[in-house]
Motif scaffolding. Structure first.
Motif, mmCIF file in Angstrom:
data_model
loop_
_atom_site.group_PDB
_atom_site.id
_atom_site.type_symbol
_atom_site.label_atom_id
_atom_site.label_comp_id
_atom_site.label_asym_id
_atom_site.label_seq_id
_atom_site.Cartn_x
_atom_site.Cartn_y
_atom_site.Cartn_z
ATOM 1 N N PHE A 70 0.750 -1.277 0.081
ATOM 2 C CA PHE A 70 0.011 -0.124 0.200
ATOM 3 C C PHE A 70 0.826 1.287 0.084
ATOM 4 O O PHE A 70 0.771 2.379 -0.631
ATOM 5 N N ILE A 71 1.645 1.258 0.889
ATOM 6 C CA ILE A 71 2.612 2.529 0.949
ATOM 7 C C ILE A 71 3.369 2.888 -0.479
ATOM 8 O O ILE A 71 3.607 4.018 -0.713
ATOM 9 N N ARG A 73 2.519 1.907 -3.340
ATOM 10 C CA ARG A 73 1.486 2.284 -4.203
ATOM 11 C C ARG A 73 0.995 3.720 -4.293
ATOM 12 O O ARG A 73 0.865 4.532 -5.037
ATOM 13 N N ARG A 74 1.032 4.314 -2.954
ATOM 14 C CA ARG A 74 0.840 5.681 -2.662
ATOM 15 C C ARG A 74 2.027 6.513 -3.215
ATOM 16 O O ARG A 74 1.611 7.489 -3.712
ATOM 17 N N ILE A 75 3.069 6.084 -2.925
ATOM 18 C CA ILE A 75 4.348 6.995 -3.197
ATOM 19 C C ILE A 75 4.488 6.925 -4.752
ATOM 20 O O ILE A 75 4.784 7.945 -5.322
ATOM 21 N N GLY A 77 2.193 5.857 -7.048
ATOM 22 C CA GLY A 77 0.721 5.946 -7.844
ATOM 23 C C GLY A 77 0.567 5.127 -8.775
ATOM 24 O O GLY A 77 -0.189 5.267 -9.856
ATOM 25 N N GLN A 78 0.995 3.768 -8.614
ATOM 26 C CA GLN A 78 0.394 2.671 -9.570
ATOM 27 C C GLN A 78 0.525 1.396 -8.509
ATOM 28 O O GLN A 78 1.306 1.362 -7.814
ATOM 29 N N ASP A 79 -0.027 0.309 -9.363
ATOM 30 C CA ASP A 79 -0.279 -0.857 -8.194
ATOM 31 C C ASP A 79 0.988 -1.563 -8.648
ATOM 32 O O ASP A 79 1.160 -2.587 -7.975
#
Length: 189
Positions: A70-71, A73-75, A77-79
């Motif tokens: 998750f962290i 993905r947030r940094i 911006g992609q999966d």
């Protein structure tokens, strides 16, 4: 923090068959089903040293990451991300050793991965078995200040690398059996 691990495996096949299978691992038509994270492989350079008889080869390998934590993905911006790696191989046919070093060339500001593999005749049965040893180190760089997060990222990466290593060994085993069958004389009725 660095996460490191070592895996060892014994192939019940001679060194020349196993190393041939290892070279074919990415080009075998059945490989994409097992090694679906491999996107592309290209030979960048190869040279045979006439003095030592050693083959030196460099390949680029493009891999797709598993779903990111998750962290990340947030940094990012992609999966998932695509990562480019460089594989350097030295094959010493006279000394019967094959050494491979793979390092990520992209995403090094985020993650450093180094994988060292060796194929050598097994000491107990040098003519029939091959010892494989793989050492991997993973370091999550910018999250080092957040040790708990970095440790989780490194752990997930290590788990995925270990799962992919098992798949890679399965491919080499399958190709070895194919090469063995190909080399066996046909039985006529």
């Amino acid at each position: 923090m660095v996460r490191a691990y070592t895996q060892e495996h014994v192939y019940h096949h001679p060194w020349d068959r196993v190393t041939t299978a290892a070279w074919r691992k990415f080009t075998d038509p059945d490989t994409p089903a097992l090694l679906s994270h491999i996107v592309d492989v290209h030979t960048l350079h190869r040279r045979l040293d006439p003095a030592s008889g050693r083959l030196h080869a460099v390949r680029s390998i493009t891999v797709r990451s598993p779903p990111l934590p998750f962290i990340l993905r947030r940094i990012l911006g992609q999966d998932a991300v695509v990562c480019h790696c460089v594989e350097s191989t030295v094959v010493d046919a006279r000394g019967r050793s094959m050494e491979i070093v793979v390092r990520n060339a992209s995403l090094r500001g985020l993650l450093e991965v180094e994988e060292r593999s060796t194929y050598r005749p097994h000491p107990d049965r040098p003519e029939g078995w091959t010892a494989f040893r793989q050492q991997t180190s993973i370091r999550c760089k910018p999250l080092s200040a957040l040790a708990a997060v970095a440790e989780k990222v490194e752990q997930r990466c290590a788990e995925r690398f270990q799962q992919n290593s098992v798949k890679g060994r399965e491919v080499v085993e399958r190709i070895c059996k194919f090469l063995e069958a190909e080399a066996s004389p046909a039985i006529s009725c």
